[in-house]
Design an enzyme around this catalytic site. Structure first.
Site, PDB file in Angstrom:
ATOM      1  CB  VAL A 135       8.058   4.995  12.070  1.00 24.41           C
ATOM      2  CG1 VAL A 135       7.976   5.249  10.582  1.00 24.41           C
ATOM      3  CG2 VAL A 135       7.651   3.565  12.417  1.00 24.41           C
TER       4      VAL A 135
ATOM      5  CG  ASN B 163       1.787   2.306   4.381  1.00 22.36           C
ATOM      6  OD1 ASN B 163       0.695   1.749   4.321  1.00 22.36           O
ATOM      7  ND2 ASN B 163       2.923   1.685   4.053  1.00 22.36           N
TER       8      ASN B 163
ATOM      9  CE1 TYR C   5      -2.047  -4.780  11.735  1.00 20.11           C
ATOM     10  CE2 TYR C   5      -4.314  -5.563  11.621  1.00 20.11           C
ATOM     11  CZ  TYR C   5      -3.260  -4.871  11.058  1.00 20.11           C
ATOM     12  OH  TYR C   5      -3.403  -4.271   9.826  1.00 20.11           O
TER      13      TYR C   5
ATOM     14  CB  ILE D  76      -0.964  -0.019   1.202  1.00 23.41           C
ATOM     15  CG1 ILE D  76      -2.027  -1.107   1.005  1.00 23.41           C
ATOM     16  CG2 ILE D  76      -1.626   1.346   1.400  1.00 23.41           C
ATOM     17  CD1 ILE D  76      -2.900  -1.357   2.222  1.00 23.41           C
TER      18      ILE D  76
ATOM     19  CE  LYS E 286      -2.459  -1.189  11.357  1.00 25.72           C
ATOM     20  NZ  LYS E 286      -1.577  -0.186  10.706  1.00 25.72           N
TER      21      LYS E 286
END
Length: 250
Positions: free
Chosen positions: A67, A93, A160, A20, A164
């Protein structure tokens, strides 16, 4: 339409080496932006993404870092501003996945997911906003997942899924903090997508559970991202755009 034209804009995409992130980086360039590609390894996919952007006639940088490092992010943004110009668009992302039963999950796996998916997004937003707020101009788009809104069937992903969900709520919180200071913050939440992180026989199950009967292509995340990056969404902030073929409707 000029509303979607990103000519003159400078963008940063984290996790731009594949999937993505790669599709979005190239898509922003197709819309007219110069695009810096940030990732943990400059070889392979990251260099390929930058090369494809330059083949479109746009400027690009391949920047190595993580990051989870404030220093890496600060250095990357400093180089972007020196070589490409003022940063006006950021797409965060970079992220990782995992599947572990909650009752036996090692705390190290929980910490790793949260370190990259939540702390990494926050540090990215923080570094990007520091330069954007000073100029009162910027659009930040965080890539979350439908897993932040629903629980994936038959998958043990408490770490996970909750990470999110945190990205979505973090984005809304930052959107409100910065709403009168010229910086918009929004989310794109992909559904099941054909990426290197999402392969295998389970794709048939995912497709069967999607009303449109298939998985998304990474390129199908480009349109929503360009919308949120462009003047077409000038009055949009704090929004979670779910791109899932209707999955969350069932």
């Amino acid at each position: 339409m000029n509303l979607f034209n990103l000519s003159g804009e400078v963008a940063l995409v984290t996790g731009a080496g594949s999937g993505i992130g790669q599709a979005i980086a190239i898509g922003l360039a197709q819309a007219g932006a110069d695009v810096a590609c940030f990732g943990h390894d400059s070889r392979g996919g990251l260099e390929e993404t930058a090369g494809r952007i330059e083949a479109l006639g746009r400027r690009s940088l391949a920047l190595t870092g993580t990051v989870t490092s404030e220093a890496d992010l600060s250095a990357a943004i400093s180089r972007i501003e020196k070589q490409l110009g003022p940063l006006t668009i950021a797409v965060n992302n970079a992220g990782i996945g995992g599947s572990d039963p909650a009752e036996t999950m090692p705390v190290e796996k929980w910490d790793r997911i949260y370190d990259v998916n939540v702390k990494g997004v926050f540090l990215s937003c923080q570094a990007e906003a520091r330069v954007m707020l000073a100029r009162k101009k910027g659009s930040i788009i965080n890539i979350a997942s439908i897993s932040g809104s629903i629980v994936n069937r038959d998958l043990t992903q408490a770490h996970y899924n909750s990470s999110k969900a945190a990205v979505i709520h973090l984005s809304k919180s930052l959107a409100m903090e910065w709403s009168r200071r010229g910086v918009r913050v929004n989310v794109v939440s992909p559904g099941y997508t054909l990426t290197p992180m999402n392969q295998g026989e389970r794709n048939k199950v995912f497709a069967a559970g999607t009303p449109m009967g298939r998985l998304a292509e990474p390129e199908e995340m480009v349109g929503p991202t360009v919308f949120l990056a462009s003047r077409a969404s000038s009055f949009v902030t704090g929004l979670d755009v779910i791109v899932d073929g209707g999955f969350v409707c069932w």
